[in-house]
Design an enzyme around this catalytic site. Structure first.
Site, short mmCIF file in Angstrom:
data_model
loop_
_atom_site.label_atom_id
_atom_site.label_comp_id
_atom_site.label_asym_id
_atom_site.label_seq_id
_atom_site.Cartn_x
_atom_site.Cartn_y
_atom_site.Cartn_z
N GLU A 3 14.04 0.17 -2.74
CA GLU A 3 13.57 -0.78 -1.72
C GLU A 3 13.72 -2.23 -2.19
O GLU A 3 13.20 -2.60 -3.25
CB GLU A 3 12.10 -0.48 -1.38
CG GLU A 3 11.56 -1.35 -0.26
CD GLU A 3 10.13 -0.98 0.15
OE1 GLU A 3 9.72 0.19 -0.02
OE2 GLU A 3 9.42 -1.87 0.62
N LYS B 237 0.27 2.13 -0.32
CA LYS B 237 1.72 2.39 -0.39
C LYS B 237 2.39 1.24 -1.13
O LYS B 237 3.29 1.44 -1.96
CB LYS B 237 2.29 2.57 1.02
CG LYS B 237 3.74 3.02 1.07
CD LYS B 237 4.74 1.90 0.99
CE LYS B 237 6.17 2.41 1.06
NZ LYS B 237 7.16 1.34 0.82
N ASP C 103 6.50 11.88 -13.77
CA ASP C 103 6.51 12.63 -12.51
C ASP C 103 5.77 11.81 -11.44
O ASP C 103 4.54 11.81 -11.39
CB ASP C 103 5.82 13.97 -12.78
CG ASP C 103 5.73 14.85 -11.56
OD1 ASP C 103 5.96 14.37 -10.44
OD2 ASP C 103 5.40 16.05 -11.72
N HIS D 218 10.99 -10.23 3.17
CA HIS D 218 11.68 -8.95 3.33
C HIS D 218 13.08 -9.13 3.86
O HIS D 218 14.03 -8.58 3.36
CB HIS D 218 10.89 -8.10 4.32
CG HIS D 218 10.25 -6.93 3.67
ND1 HIS D 218 10.53 -5.65 4.02
CD2 HIS D 218 9.34 -6.85 2.68
CE1 HIS D 218 9.81 -4.84 3.28
NE2 HIS D 218 9.08 -5.53 2.47
C1 MEV Z 1 6.20 -2.18 2.07
O1 MEV Z 1 6.98 -1.30 1.31
C2 MEV Z 1 4.82 -2.34 1.47
C3 MEV Z 1 3.86 -3.18 2.29
O2 MEV Z 1 3.73 -2.68 3.62
C4 MEV Z 1 2.53 -3.12 1.57
C5 MEV Z 1 1.37 -3.74 2.33
O3 MEV Z 1 1.39 -3.78 3.56
O4 MEV Z 1 0.41 -4.11 1.63
C6 MEV Z 1 4.31 -4.61 2.41
#
Ligand code: MEV
Length: 440
Positions: free
Chosen positions: A85, A280, A296, A393
């Site tokens: 990513e 995430k 792992d 992004h």
């Molecule tokens: C994207 O891979 C991760 C985010 O969505 C984390 C977040 O929203 O804190 C940018």
């Protein structure tokens, strides 16, 4: 209709490739060419990779990036990250640089206890089982002495075995809940071997235990397996600085920025929909280092999310506060990591990643990984509460889109320049690219 294949695993690599190409793809010759394009020219290295798993047909590349300038407990690290990513490595690097001039990251280990369980069924008097367990516990430990010998020599081994009565949750269900110290090894093989030893000994000893009735003697072992839930194998990482040292961000003051950060973390604390995405983002950093160091990541993911729900509600793995003018941001996360065994000496890139990290102990790696998660979260939440996530992004994504469009180096430079002043969406990039091409 395609018919099932018998004995696929026994085919040669070449035959496996041909079978897949011809049975499942439109252009078999191209399929074969693509697969072979990713083979290493070094035959020995390729064989090594072929043998990591079963039915290998090629390698699946992930970029390995470096996030430099991580000051952790006053020691400077460059952190290797394997991830597909865009933005993740950039965000980690930016957060590292930011905190490097504000005291860096401070870390501690809150525990290193691993867990494994023997799940079994017992029909009978629970008190008798408890007495039997007291009688058999030293024998259980004795039964795995040869497995434990080396680990004990290094200071690890079995910490405890407990009998747990789970029969109110599931009829006749009991378990041996076992805890271990596995030092620099992740410990899965060690733990599972011990558990299987305990299970066999438990079953055999029950057969010989005179106070048991025939039914009670007939303990049924269901399974013996480590747990990836390790709430006492936890690293803590934190950053802090006077609020006034947080620089002003995109038109908001340092004070407002600090307040917005704390509010965003508090939202993730109370709102599971947000907490999942928040975590995430943390795992973007964690998994990338876990993968690069040959650990792992599925185990780490499973354990982290379970830990995020440990109080009965899924919540944020990071915390933030402002107290007496000090902004504090921290994470506590369970991490069962190894720096010996597994892929650590086998995979040349894993070996190198560990060398770049100064060959850490498992405890040191836990701290570095926790920092990567915290840095990632700081970067993501900072973007979210200031510019919004898309600005950064899309800039990072721009290169991917331009590569997909087949832009030349010259075209890329020109469009990167153009998008410094324009909003980069996928369609905007396509339009700008086409305009640039048509101008020529
Ligand atoms: C994207 O891979 C991760 C985010 O969505 C984390 C977040 O929203 O804190 C940018």
């Amino acid at each position: 209709m395609t018919t099932p294949i018998e004995g696929f695993s026994k085919l040669s690599k070449e035959d496996k490739i041909n079978y897949i190409a011809q049975t499942y793809t439109q252009h078999p010759n191209e399929t074969v060419a693509v697969l072979k394009q990713y083979w290493s020219a070094d035959e020995k290295l390729q064989n090594l990779h072929d043998e990591f798993i079963e039915n290998t047909i090629t390698n699946f590349y992930l970029p390995l990036g470096i996030a430099p300038n991580f000051l952790i407990n006053n020691k400077l690290y460059a952190i290797p990250m394997a991830i597909e990513e865009s933005s993740v490595v950039a965000a980690a690097s930016k957060a590292a640089k930011f905190w490097q001039t504000r005291g860096g990251f401070k870390t501690t280990i809150l525990g290193t206890e691993k867990v494994g369980q023997v799940h079994f069924m017992y029909q009978g008097d629970t008190e008798k089982l408890t007495t039997f367990f007291k009688h058999v516990k030293p024998r259980l430990i004795q039964s795995v002495a040869p497995i434990v010998k080396n680990m004990e020599k290094r200071g690890g081994g079995i910490k405890n075995i407990e009998l747990r009565d789970k029969s109110s949750d599931l009829g006749d269900y009991f378990q041996l809940h076992c805890t271990f110290e596995t030092l620099d090894a992740m410990g899965a093989n060690f733990i599972n071997s011990c558990l299987e030893g305990f299970a066999q000994c438990l079953k055999e000893e029950a057969q010989l235990y005179a106070p048991f009735t025939d039914k009670e003697k007939d303990i049924e072992i269901v399974m013996s397996i480590l747990s990836n839930y390790i709430p006492n194998c936890v690293a803590k990482a934190e950053v802090s600085c006077p609020v006034s040292d947080l620089k002003a961000h995109h038109g908001i003051t340092a004070e407002d920025f600090a307040r917005k950060m704390v509010r965003a973390v508090n939202i993730a604390k109370v709102e599971p929909y947000r907490a999942v995405t928040h975590n995430k983002g943390i795992m973007n950093g964690i998994d990338a280092v876990v993968l690069a160091t040959g650990n792992d990541f599925r185990a780490i993911e499973a354990g982290a999310h379970a830990y995020a729900s440990k109080d009965g509600r899924y919540t944020s793995l990071t915390h933030a506060s402002i107290e007496n003018g000090t902004f504090k941001f921290w994470i506590e996360i369970p991490l069962a990591l190894g720096t010996v065994g597994g892929l650590t000496t086998l995979h040349p890139l894993v070996k190198l990643a560990l060398e770049i990290l100064q060959n850490p102990t498992a405890k040191e790696l836990m701290q570095i990984v926790a920092v990567a998660g915290l840095a990632q979260n700081f970067g993501a939440v900072r973007s979210l509460v200031t510019t919004g996530i898309q600005q950064g992004h899309m800039k990072m994504h721009l290169l991917n889109i331009l590569n997909q469009l087949g832009a030349t180096e010259e075209e890329k430079l020109s469009l990167i320049e153009y998008f410094k002043k324009h909003t980069a969406s996928h369609s905007a990039v396509v339009v700008a690219f086409e305009e640039l091409r048509n101008k020529k």
